[in-house]
Enzyme design. Structure first.
Site, PDB file in Angstrom:
ATOM      1  N   ARG A 126      -7.577  -8.652   1.627  1.00 15.71           N
ATOM      2  CA  ARG A 126      -8.892  -7.940   1.855  1.00 15.71           C
ATOM      3  C   ARG A 126      -9.824  -8.544   2.402  1.00 15.71           C
ATOM      4  O   ARG A 126     -10.703  -8.150   3.028  1.00 15.71           O
ATOM      5  CB  ARG A 126      -8.975  -7.048   0.760  1.00 15.71           C
ATOM      6  CG  ARG A 126      -8.054  -5.917   0.571  1.00 15.71           C
ATOM      7  CD  ARG A 126      -7.979  -5.136  -0.543  1.00 15.71           C
ATOM      8  NE  ARG A 126      -6.730  -3.973  -0.554  1.00 15.71           N
ATOM      9  CZ  ARG A 126      -6.475  -3.461  -1.530  1.00 15.71           C
ATOM     10  NH1 ARG A 126      -6.913  -3.517  -2.738  1.00 15.71           N
ATOM     11  NH2 ARG A 126      -5.609  -2.476  -1.289  1.00 15.71           N
ATOM     12  N   GLU A 157      -4.440  -2.495   4.841  1.00 18.48           N
ATOM     13  CA  GLU A 157      -4.532  -3.429   3.620  1.00 18.48           C
ATOM     14  C   GLU A 157      -5.499  -2.372   2.552  1.00 18.48           C
ATOM     15  O   GLU A 157      -6.121  -3.091   1.580  1.00 18.48           O
ATOM     16  CB  GLU A 157      -5.600  -4.647   3.886  1.00 18.48           C
ATOM     17  CG  GLU A 157      -4.936  -5.426   4.977  1.00 18.48           C
ATOM     18  CD  GLU A 157      -3.704  -6.118   4.632  1.00 18.48           C
ATOM     19  OE1 GLU A 157      -3.727  -6.826   3.520  1.00 18.48           O
ATOM     20  OE2 GLU A 157      -2.426  -5.941   5.248  1.00 18.48           O
ATOM     21  N   GLY A 158      -5.405  -1.417   2.744  1.00 18.68           N
ATOM     22  CA  GLY A 158      -6.145  -0.238   1.687  1.00 18.68           C
ATOM     23  C   GLY A 158      -7.074   0.485   2.447  1.00 18.68           C
ATOM     24  O   GLY A 158      -8.264  -0.110   2.861  1.00 18.68           O
ATOM     25  N   ALA A 218       5.419   5.929   1.637  1.00 15.04           N
ATOM     26  CA  ALA A 218       4.617   5.215   0.752  1.00 15.04           C
ATOM     27  C   ALA A 218       3.536   4.419   1.244  1.00 15.04           C
ATOM     28  O   ALA A 218       3.973   3.398   1.999  1.00 15.04           O
ATOM     29  CB  ALA A 218       5.399   4.416  -0.040  1.00 15.04           C
ATOM     30  N   PRO A 248       7.619   5.191   5.361  1.00 11.84           N
ATOM     31  CA  PRO A 248       7.225   6.403   5.696  1.00 11.84           C
ATOM     32  C   PRO A 248       6.715   7.260   4.487  1.00 11.84           C
ATOM     33  O   PRO A 248       5.843   8.123   4.826  1.00 11.84           O
ATOM     34  CB  PRO A 248       8.562   7.055   6.255  1.00 11.84           C
ATOM     35  CG  PRO A 248       9.298   5.899   6.742  1.00 11.84           C
ATOM     36  CD  PRO A 248       8.860   4.921   5.761  1.00 11.84           C
TER      37      PRO A 248
HETATM   38  C1  LIG Z   1      -2.242  -1.048  12.654  1.00 15.46           C
HETATM   39  C2  LIG Z   1      -1.709  -1.009  11.331  1.00 15.46           C
HETATM   40  C3  LIG Z   1      -1.093  -2.391  10.974  1.00 15.46           C
HETATM   41  C4  LIG Z   1      -0.638  -2.358   9.665  1.00 15.46           C
HETATM   42  N1  LIG Z   1       0.017  -3.282   9.172  1.00 15.46           N
HETATM   43  C5  LIG Z   1       0.673  -3.331   8.173  1.00 15.46           C
HETATM   44  C6  LIG Z   1       1.555  -4.496   7.585  1.00 15.46           C
HETATM   45  O1  LIG Z   1       1.470  -5.475   8.129  1.00 15.46           O
HETATM   46  N2  LIG Z   1       2.351  -4.213   6.288  1.00 15.46           N
HETATM   47  C7  LIG Z   1       2.339  -3.202   5.793  1.00 15.46           C
HETATM   48  O2  LIG Z   1       2.933  -3.162   4.697  1.00 15.46           O
HETATM   49  N3  LIG Z   1       1.672  -2.058   5.962  1.00 15.46           N
HETATM   50  C8  LIG Z   1       0.876  -2.314   7.154  1.00 15.46           C
HETATM   51  N4  LIG Z   1       0.031  -1.091   7.659  1.00 15.46           N
HETATM   52  C9  LIG Z   1      -0.029   0.072   6.742  1.00 15.46           C
HETATM   53  C10 LIG Z   1      -1.208   0.166   6.164  1.00 15.46           C
HETATM   54  O3  LIG Z   1      -1.595  -0.507   5.057  1.00 15.46           O
HETATM   55  C11 LIG Z   1      -1.267   1.821   5.676  1.00 15.46           C
HETATM   56  O4  LIG Z   1      -1.529   2.680   6.905  1.00 15.46           O
HETATM   57  C12 LIG Z   1      -2.285   2.079   4.495  1.00 15.46           C
HETATM   58  O5  LIG Z   1      -2.062   1.516   3.474  1.00 15.46           O
HETATM   59  C13 LIG Z   1      -2.547   3.722   4.382  1.00 15.46           C
HETATM   60  O6  LIG Z   1      -1.201   4.100   4.089  1.00 15.46           O
HETATM   61  P1  LIG Z   1      -1.100   5.537   4.933  1.00 15.46           P
HETATM   62  O7  LIG Z   1      -1.206   5.349   6.440  1.00 15.46           O
HETATM   63  O8  LIG Z   1       0.511   6.013   4.550  1.00 15.46           O
HETATM   64  O9  LIG Z   1      -2.082   6.592   4.286  1.00 15.46           O
HETATM   65  P2  LIG Z   1      -1.985   7.418   2.970  1.00 15.46           P
HETATM   66  O10 LIG Z   1      -1.692   6.694   1.895  1.00 15.46           O
HETATM   67  O11 LIG Z   1      -0.787   8.809   3.257  1.00 15.46           O
HETATM   68  O12 LIG Z   1      -3.320   8.025   3.203  1.00 15.46           O
HETATM   69  C14 LIG Z   1      -3.682   9.197   3.911  1.00 15.46           C
HETATM   70  C15 LIG Z   1      -5.198   9.572   3.680  1.00 15.46           C
HETATM   71  O13 LIG Z   1      -5.284   9.908   2.029  1.00 15.46           O
HETATM   72  C16 LIG Z   1      -6.318   9.202   1.305  1.00 15.46           C
HETATM   73  N5  LIG Z   1      -5.465   8.663   0.111  1.00 15.46           N
HETATM   74  C17 LIG Z   1      -4.499   8.289  -0.234  1.00 15.46           C
HETATM   75  N6  LIG Z   1      -4.302   8.289  -1.663  1.00 15.46           N
HETATM   76  C18 LIG Z   1      -5.516   8.451  -1.971  1.00 15.46           C
HETATM   77  C19 LIG Z   1      -6.052   8.825  -3.531  1.00 15.46           C
HETATM   78  N7  LIG Z   1      -5.247   8.248  -4.729  1.00 15.46           N
HETATM   79  N8  LIG Z   1      -7.229   9.014  -3.781  1.00 15.46           N
HETATM   80  C20 LIG Z   1      -8.067   9.512  -2.731  1.00 15.46           C
HETATM   81  N9  LIG Z   1      -7.704   9.468  -1.182  1.00 15.46           N
HETATM   82  C21 LIG Z   1      -6.303   9.017  -1.334  1.00 15.46           C
HETATM   83  C22 LIG Z   1      -6.506   7.876   1.986  1.00 15.46           C
HETATM   84  O14 LIG Z   1      -7.609   7.071   1.945  1.00 15.46           O
HETATM   85  C23 LIG Z   1      -6.225   8.265   3.588  1.00 15.46           C
HETATM   86  O15 LIG Z   1      -7.389   8.939   4.082  1.00 15.46           O
HETATM   87  C24 LIG Z   1      -0.759  -1.235   8.750  1.00 15.46           C
HETATM   88  C25 LIG Z   1      -1.428  -0.018   9.442  1.00 15.46           C
HETATM   89  C26 LIG Z   1      -1.635  -0.102  10.462  1.00 15.46           C
HETATM   90  C27 LIG Z   1      -2.479   1.229  11.066  1.00 15.46           C
END
Ligand SMILES: Cc1cc2nc3c(=O)[nH]c(=O)nc-3n(C[C@H](O)[C@H](O)[C@H](O)COP(=O)(O)OP(=O)(O)OC[C@H]3O[C@@H](n4cnc5c(N)ncnc54)[C@H](O)[C@@H]3O)c2cc1C
Length: 367
Positions: free
Chosen positions: A236, A349-350, A119, A117
């Site tokens: 990726r 994945e990013g 990270a 939640p």
């Molecule tokens: C369907 C689904 C399946 C998934 N499966 C997995 C899995 O199997 N294992 C796992 O570990 N994770 C999984 N994820 C998680 C996924 O990897 C994360 O959602 C992703 O890394 C983004 O993190 P966040 O959603 O917390 O967004 P945040 O990191 O909170 O980002 C929110 C916004 O801020 C932007 N942002 C963040 N940091 C920066 C920066 N430094 N500079 C500029 N912009 C920035 C982002 O680009 C985005 O637009 C899954 C997600 C989804 C939706």
């Protein structure tokens, strides 16, 4: 110059045939509406030989062709070994035998649990804790949005095992461990109502005093962050391939729409088609180039991030444009679902921003 081995045409044909036969409209709708993991399809895809990690190009081509027909079913069918590369690269012989072998035999499913939640993009911000107790460890924490979360037999989990030595070194002190879903203290709750990819299983995982034996540590204690980043360099490329398949599938549908509606000579449609086809071709070249480097054991994170970001953006662009030009027919057709599925490719994945940061940071570092 071809970036992809030429002997893959037959496999590509078989993968397309399989997807067109197995991913019927009825099944696509059923698994999407019920948000259910398509176990029967995963099993059939495995038995047909598509989940063969010894043939990475073959898996990539199968992913592209599967996602071209339906992304949710295609990804579920081919991601049963999700995260296994960390064991292949860094796991002990014991871990390979116990966890990798059954996955490669199609008997078990794995998952990769990093996001929390607090990270997502900022992997170093994780709060799950792995503490020494006796000869082993105890794991506490939670993970969200974990693919295969409700169906995996085990997960590769990243947790903090020691405090960061300094604010600049937040990524130090993290360890990866294998955790079985049958162990006491583990809980998985399905996350429903996602925008797209609803046939994939996504779960909120909780670990409460889960006892982890010492031999389940992957590689070296404290090196987990590096293993995750190495994994992303591989995964990726798979995500870029999923996005490429979606973009090609939307392009197929748009082409058919033009022909079926007698619009071949309308300039607006010709321009839109040319625009989409050019971007899909560029995404394919970037993806195959990044894959070619990886499969020759010389991964280039800049090329990988370019492929992931551009292919994801292309999937969203092409599905968006196709919907714009097909109007009412489009929004009630399979394109509607492709549009929702495509958006996920820009997140998992990013995100696009994270990929752009990788590209620019590495380019500037080279200077
Ligand atoms: C369907 C689904 C399946 C998934 N499966 C997995 C899995 O199997 N294992 C796992 O570990 N994770 C999984 N994820 C998680 C996924 O990897 C994360 O959602 C992703 O890394 C983004 O993190 P966040 O959603 O917390 O967004 P945040 O990191 O909170 O980002 C929110 C916004 O801020 C932007 N942002 C963040 N940091 C920066 C920066 N430094 N500079 C500029 N912009 C920035 C982002 O680009 C985005 O637009 C899954 C997600 C989804 C939706």
């Amino acid at each position: 110059m071809s970036l992809i081995p030429e002997n893959l045409d037959e496999l590509r044909g078989k993968a397309r045939e399989f997807a067109l036969r197995e991913f019927t409209e009825e099944k696509i709708r059923k698994y999407e509406e019920e948000e259910k993991y398509p176990e029967e399809i995963r099993r059939k895809a495995f038995e047909a030989g598509f989940l063969d990690m010894s043939n990475p190009w073959g898996m990539l081509v199968a992913m592209e062709e599967f996602c071209r027909v339906d992304p949710g079913l295609g990804i579920s069918a081919l991601s049963a070994a999700f995260g296994s590369e960390v064991i292949m690269l860094f796991g002990s012989d014991y871990l390979k035998k116990k966890y990798l072998e059954p996955v490669l035999k199609g008997e078990k499913i794995s998952g990769f649990a990093v996001t929390e939640p607090s990270a997502g993009s900022d992997v170093a911000g994780i709060r799950s804790r792995l503490e020494r107790r006796g000869k082993g460890y105890v794991l506490n924490g939670e993970k969200i949005f974990i693919t295969n979360g409700t169906v995996a037999n085990h997960f590769y989990v990243l947790a903090r095992s020691s405090p960061p030595p300094s604010p600049e070194k937040r990524h130090h002190g993290m360890t990866m461990v294998v955790v079985e879903s049958s162990w006491p203290g583990f809980e998985a709750e399905q996350m429903k109502g996602k925008l797209g990819m609803r046939a994939t299983s996504t779960a909120h995982l909780k670990f409460r005093d889960v006892e982890v034996p010492e031999e389940n540590v992957i590689g070296e204690e404290g090196k987990g962050f590096y293993y995750v980043m190495t994994f992303f360099d591989i995964s990726r490329i798979h995500v870029a391939t999923q996005a490429l398949g979606i973009a090609q599938g939307a392009l197929d549908m748009f082409t058919e729409y033009i022909i079926n509606n007698g619009l071949n000579n309308r300039e607006t449609y010709q321009f839109a088609l040319a625009d989409m086809a050019t971007r899909v071709h560029a995404a394919r070249l970037l993806t195959y180039d990044a894959a070619d480097r990886l499969f020759k054991f010389a991964p280039d994170p800049v090329k990988t991030s370019m492929a992931k970001y551009f292919a994801g953006e292309t999937a969203v662009y092409v599905t968006d444009l196709a919907l714009k030009y097909t109007g009412m027919q489009g929004v009630t057709s399979k394109l509607e679902k492709f549009y929702r599925d495509a958006k996920i490719e820009e997140i998992w994945e990013g995100t696009n921003e994270v990929e752009k940061l990788v590209i620019s940071r590495m380019l500037l570092k080279k200077r």
